[in-house]
Design a protein around this motif. Structure first.
Motif, PDB file in Angstrom:
ATOM      1  N   LEU A 148     -12.305 -18.891  53.083  1.00  0.00           N
ATOM      2  CA  LEU A 148     -10.960 -19.322  53.460  1.00  0.00           C
ATOM      3  C   LEU A 148     -10.041 -19.306  52.242  1.00  0.00           C
ATOM      4  N   ARG A 149      -8.767 -19.584  52.485  1.00  0.00           N
ATOM      5  CA  ARG A 149      -7.767 -19.686  51.421  1.00  0.00           C
ATOM      6  C   ARG A 149      -7.267 -21.127  51.355  1.00  0.00           C
ATOM      7  N   ILE A 150      -6.730 -21.499  50.217  1.00  0.00           N
ATOM      8  CA  ILE A 150      -6.266 -22.870  49.956  1.00  0.00           C
ATOM      9  C   ILE A 150      -4.752 -22.930  50.083  1.00  0.00           C
ATOM     10  N   VAL A 151      -4.248 -23.967  50.757  1.00  0.00           N
ATOM     11  CA  VAL A 151      -2.818 -24.265  50.759  1.00  0.00           C
ATOM     12  C   VAL A 151      -2.688 -25.717  50.289  1.00  0.00           C
ATOM     13  N   PRO A 152      -2.138 -25.935  49.088  1.00  0.00           N
ATOM     14  CA  PRO A 152      -2.109 -27.271  48.487  1.00  0.00           C
ATOM     15  C   PRO A 152      -0.859 -28.091  48.820  1.00  0.00           C
ATOM     16  N   VAL A 153      -0.771 -28.604  50.037  1.00  0.00           N
ATOM     17  CA  VAL A 153       0.338 -29.494  50.388  1.00  0.00           C
ATOM     18  C   VAL A 153       0.186 -30.823  49.628  1.00  0.00           C
ATOM     19  N   CYS A 154      -1.031 -31.284  49.464  1.00  0.00           N
ATOM     20  CA  CYS A 154      -1.320 -32.528  48.739  1.00  0.00           C
ATOM     21  C   CYS A 154      -0.912 -32.371  47.273  1.00  0.00           C
ATOM     22  N   PRO A 155      -0.113 -33.311  46.736  1.00  0.00           N
ATOM     23  CA  PRO A 155       0.312 -33.212  45.338  1.00  0.00           C
ATOM     24  C   PRO A 155      -0.860 -33.202  44.349  1.00  0.00           C
ATOM     25  N   TYR A 156      -1.910 -33.954  44.640  1.00  0.00           N
ATOM     26  CA  TYR A 156      -3.041 -33.974  43.709  1.00  0.00           C
ATOM     27  C   TYR A 156      -3.732 -32.613  43.672  1.00  0.00           C
ATOM     28  N   THR A 175     -21.789 -37.414  45.177  1.00  0.00           N
ATOM     29  CA  THR A 175     -22.003 -36.229  45.997  1.00  0.00           C
ATOM     30  C   THR A 175     -20.785 -36.012  46.881  1.00  0.00           C
ATOM     31  N   VAL A 176     -20.503 -34.758  47.159  1.00  0.00           N
ATOM     32  CA  VAL A 176     -19.372 -34.390  48.013  1.00  0.00           C
ATOM     33  C   VAL A 176     -19.924 -33.725  49.266  1.00  0.00           C
ATOM     34  N   GLN A 177     -19.397 -34.139  50.408  1.00  0.00           N
ATOM     35  CA  GLN A 177     -19.808 -33.531  51.671  1.00  0.00           C
ATOM     36  C   GLN A 177     -18.580 -33.222  52.513  1.00  0.00           C
ATOM     37  N   ARG A 178     -18.665 -32.115  53.249  1.00  0.00           N
ATOM     38  CA  ARG A 178     -17.594 -31.757  54.189  1.00  0.00           C
ATOM     39  C   ARG A 178     -17.936 -32.393  55.528  1.00  0.00           C
ATOM     40  N   VAL A 179     -16.963 -33.100  56.103  1.00  0.00           N
ATOM     41  CA  VAL A 179     -17.145 -33.758  57.397  1.00  0.00           C
ATOM     42  C   VAL A 179     -16.148 -33.101  58.356  1.00  0.00           C
ATOM     43  N   ASP A 180     -16.592 -32.015  59.005  1.00  0.00           N
ATOM     44  CA  ASP A 180     -15.688 -31.228  59.845  1.00  0.00           C
ATOM     45  C   ASP A 180     -15.088 -32.036  60.991  1.00  0.00           C
ATOM     46  N   THR A 181     -15.855 -32.942  61.569  1.00  0.00           N
ATOM     47  CA  THR A 181     -15.346 -33.714  62.708  1.00  0.00           C
ATOM     48  C   THR A 181     -14.183 -34.630  62.307  1.00  0.00           C
ATOM     49  N   GLU A 191      -7.080 -22.403  37.040  1.00  0.00           N
ATOM     50  CA  GLU A 191      -6.623 -21.101  37.534  1.00  0.00           C
ATOM     51  C   GLU A 191      -7.722 -20.274  38.185  1.00  0.00           C
ATOM     52  N   GLU A 192      -8.977 -20.733  38.118  1.00  0.00           N
ATOM     53  CA  GLU A 192     -10.064 -19.971  38.742  1.00  0.00           C
ATOM     54  C   GLU A 192      -9.933 -19.927  40.264  1.00  0.00           C
ATOM     55  N   LEU A 236     -14.204 -34.365  43.439  1.00  0.00           N
ATOM     56  CA  LEU A 236     -14.025 -34.144  44.871  1.00  0.00           C
ATOM     57  C   LEU A 236     -13.262 -32.850  45.136  1.00  0.00           C
ATOM     58  N   VAL A 237     -12.113 -32.707  44.498  1.00  0.00           N
ATOM     59  CA  VAL A 237     -11.272 -31.539  44.750  1.00  0.00           C
ATOM     60  C   VAL A 237     -11.942 -30.263  44.246  1.00  0.00           C
ATOM     61  N   GLN A 238     -12.572 -30.316  43.083  1.00  0.00           N
ATOM     62  CA  GLN A 238     -13.243 -29.125  42.561  1.00  0.00           C
ATOM     63  C   GLN A 238     -14.320 -28.647  43.534  1.00  0.00           C
ATOM     64  N   GLN A 239     -15.129 -29.559  44.029  1.00  0.00           N
ATOM     65  CA  GLN A 239     -16.204 -29.165  44.940  1.00  0.00           C
ATOM     66  C   GLN A 239     -15.666 -28.745  46.303  1.00  0.00           C
ATOM     67  N   ALA A 240     -14.589 -29.384  46.753  1.00  0.00           N
ATOM     68  CA  ALA A 240     -13.970 -28.985  48.027  1.00  0.00           C
ATOM     69  C   ALA A 240     -13.420 -27.563  47.920  1.00  0.00           C
ATOM     70  N   LEU A 241     -12.748 -27.263  46.815  1.00  0.00           N
ATOM     71  CA  LEU A 241     -12.180 -25.926  46.649  1.00  0.00           C
ATOM     72  C   LEU A 241     -13.275 -24.869  46.498  1.00  0.00           C
ATOM     73  N   ALA A 242     -14.360 -25.218  45.839  1.00  0.00           N
ATOM     74  CA  ALA A 242     -15.499 -24.293  45.743  1.00  0.00           C
ATOM     75  C   ALA A 242     -16.071 -24.017  47.135  1.00  0.00           C
ATOM     76  N   ASP A 243     -16.101 -25.043  47.987  1.00  0.00           N
ATOM     77  CA  ASP A 243     -16.576 -24.856  49.350  1.00  0.00           C
ATOM     78  C   ASP A 243     -15.626 -23.961  50.151  1.00  0.00           C
ATOM     79  N   VAL A 244     -14.324 -24.120  49.932  1.00  0.00           N
ATOM     80  CA  VAL A 244     -13.344 -23.261  50.605  1.00  0.00           C
ATOM     81  C   VAL A 244     -13.614 -21.806  50.225  1.00  0.00           C
TER      82      VAL A 244
END
Length: 113
Positions: free
Chosen positions: A73-81, A9-15, A90-91, A60-68
């Motif tokens: 919001l928009r995504i800025v991929p500084v992280c190489p992964y 499971t993936v969860q966003r931890v804002d804090t 490309e979606e 993890l990344v797929q679900q995080a981007l779906a949450d974005v």
């Protein structure tokens, strides 16, 4: 008969400014971000060695981007992964912004606080 392993499971931890992926209640990895002017800037992704080879970083990344996307919001991929993931998926191109020197400088300032 053995029980199938529970789905991660993936969860966003804002804090903590991150998404976490949990396997059977244990944190197996994270994708760290900071928010800036309607953008979620991803700067680090990792999966614990004990959970390597299970495709967890991709989940993890797929679900995080779906949450974005769901957050408007928009995504800025500084992280190489994350950048590599986006080249294959490309979606998310319609909500992805380029990494600019301005964003990188802002991120360094935020992370050094």
């Amino acid at each position: 008969m053995t029980q199938p392993a529970p789905a991660p499971t993936v969860q966003r931890v804002d804090t903590r400014h991150r998404y976490e992926i949990l396997v059977d209640g244990t944190t197996a990895g994270l994708a760290a971000y900071r928010d800036r002017d309607g953008q979620r800037v991803f700067f680090h992704t990792e999966v614990d060695d004990a959970f390597a080879g299970q495709g967890l970083a991709s989940i993890l990344v797929q679900q995080a981007l779906a949450d974005v996307r769901a957050s408007g919001l928009r995504i800025v991929p500084v992280c190489p992964y994350v950048a590599k993931f986006l080249k294959k998926h490309e979606e998310f191109a319609d909500i992805t912004d380029p990494v600019t020197p301005e964003v990188q400088q802002w991120l360094e300032t935020v992370l050094s606080r």
